[in-house]
Scaffold this active site. Structure first.
Site, mmCIF file in Angstrom:
data_model
loop_
_atom_site.group_PDB
_atom_site.id
_atom_site.type_symbol
_atom_site.label_atom_id
_atom_site.label_comp_id
_atom_site.label_asym_id
_atom_site.label_seq_id
_atom_site.Cartn_x
_atom_site.Cartn_y
_atom_site.Cartn_z
ATOM 1 N N GLY A 67 0.861 -1.193 0.000
ATOM 2 C CA GLY A 67 0.000 0.000 0.000
ATOM 3 C C GLY A 67 0.894 1.238 0.000
ATOM 4 N N GLY A 84 3.833 0.943 2.514
ATOM 5 C CA GLY A 84 4.770 -0.098 2.076
ATOM 6 C C GLY A 84 5.624 0.400 0.921
ATOM 7 N N ALA A 115 1.183 9.821 2.711
ATOM 8 C CA ALA A 115 1.477 9.206 1.406
ATOM 9 C C ALA A 115 0.198 8.635 0.826
ATOM 10 C CB ALA A 115 2.510 8.100 1.579
ATOM 11 N N LYS A 140 -0.677 9.449 18.759
ATOM 12 C CA LYS A 140 -1.232 9.397 17.404
ATOM 13 C C LYS A 140 -2.648 8.833 17.460
ATOM 14 C CE LYS A 140 -0.666 8.991 12.709
ATOM 15 N NZ LYS A 140 -0.772 7.739 11.991
ATOM 16 N N ASN A 162 -9.794 16.639 5.981
ATOM 17 C CA ASN A 162 -9.455 16.914 7.385
ATOM 18 C C ASN A 162 -9.764 18.362 7.774
ATOM 19 O OD1 ASN A 162 -8.545 14.317 7.343
ATOM 20 N ND2 ASN A 162 -6.365 14.805 7.455
HETATM 21 O O1 KPL Z 1 -3.138 9.871 10.355
HETATM 22 C C1 KPL Z 1 -4.002 10.387 9.692
HETATM 23 C C2 KPL Z 1 -4.812 9.475 8.845
HETATM 24 O O2 KPL Z 1 -5.335 9.895 7.824
HETATM 25 O O3 KPL Z 1 -4.884 8.289 9.211
HETATM 26 C C3 KPL Z 1 -4.256 11.862 9.790
HETATM 27 C C4 KPL Z 1 -3.367 12.442 10.865
HETATM 28 C C5 KPL Z 1 -5.688 12.109 10.138
HETATM 29 C C6 KPL Z 1 -3.877 12.593 8.529
HETATM 30 O O4 KPL Z 1 -4.743 12.379 7.479
#
Ligand code: KPL
Length: 298
Positions: free
Chosen positions: A12, A15, A129, A182, A200
């Site tokens: 993905g 990766g 990414a 996180k 977001n």
């Molecule tokens: O980690 C993220 C995700 O998309 O999983 C954020 C921080 C929300 C950034 O898009």
């Protein structure tokens, strides 16, 4: 030159980003795919800052791994990790260091228990990414990746990543704290963006979305506190991420749009379980999950 000991599991966006970044350092890993591919070799395209670079990597699947694995970077979705590891288990060297890059929490701890005879590391990354096409990765946001052992370790099997590596990788001796940080941010942003099918930045609308975001932040802080995690300016951090990644589609929103299973059970699901065990009320997280489920987002 190909490096026999390094493998990346999962092709993905993360990766491919990791495989290309290792290639950039001259450590060309083998990329393990879920299913066998007609191709044994691919030119991995890495796009960043309007530049494109190509890295030739060998692709294998569980049946065609020829050799043993010393360093494994696991980039599967949280829910697929255990099965993916199981499929390559016979090839893991006794001293193999396994680095887990999953979102959320829970899957890393399960792997650490199941693979207690290996050295299991976890990573918490803010790199952005996405994969516009197979084996083509766009490194959209340069973030940082904290890595640290989940199980006791006497040597740093991932020393090479700490210097002269195109991703910013730092060592953290208490990696679970970073995973919690996180997790807390993802608990507030990801599910809501999937519910509202929005980017977001659109959560900061000064209206309904933002007030729901604020309530999730307050509840998440209570769970962090009850779990004994260091205090975090979560409100500022969440708003900061919404601003700096304003045009991003979160990973959960992307999965929901594509009708795929999301990592929510390891994000809000984990938080809700933790809250229950700590006797903390998280009604807004429950409501969010119920609404998501009713839309078929799991
Ligand atoms: O980690 C993220 C995700 O998309 O999983 C954020 C921080 C929300 C950034 O898009």
């Amino acid at each position: 030159m190909h490096c026999d000991k390094w493998f990346v599991l999962g092709a993905g966006s993360m990766g491919c980003l990791w495989a290309a970044s290792l290639g950039h350092k001259g450590i060309i890993p083998r990329l393990i795919l879920r299913a066998s591919s007609e191709r044994q070799h691919v030119a991995l395209k890495l796009r960043s800052d309007d530049q494109a670079q190509y890295f030739g990597v060998d692709v294998v699947c569980a049946r065609t791994i020829n050799g043993s694995i010393d360093r494994l970077v696991v980039c599967t979705k949280a829910q697929d990790t255990l099965a993916a590891l199981h499929s390559i288990e016979p090839y893991l060297n006794d001293n193999c260091h396994i680095l887990l890059l999953q979102n959320g929490m829970g899957s890393q701890q399960t792997v650490a228990q199941r693979y207690a005879n290996h050295v299991v590391w976890a990573a918490s990354s803010t790199d952005g990414a996405y994969l516009p096409a197979p084996f083509e990765v766009c490194h959209a946001g340069q973030g940082e990746t904290w890595i640290g052992p989940l199980t006791g370790v006497s040597t740093n099997g991932f020393d090479e990543l700490l210097h002269n590596f195109r991703l910013t990788v730092r060592y953290h001796p208490a990696i679970e704290e970073k995973l919690w940080e996180k997790l807390a941010i993802n608990c507030c942003i990801n599910g809501l963006t999937a519910l509202f099918n929005c980017r977001n930045g659109e959560l900061l609308d000064g209206g309904v979305k933002q007030s729901r975001l604020d309530r999730l932040v307050v509840e998440t802080c209570s769970v962090l506190h009850a779990a004994g995690m260091p205090a975090l300016p979560l409100h500022d951090r969440v708003y900061g991420v919404c601003q700096t990644t304003a045009s991003n589609i979160s990973s959960t929103c992307r999965d929901a749009r594509q009708g795929r299973a999301t990592e929510l059970p390891f994000i809000n699901g984990f938080l809700i379980d933790k809250a229950r065990s700590l006797d903390v009320a998280v009604p807004h997280h429950h409501t969010l999950m119920t609404q998501l489920r009713s839309r078929g987002i799991r």
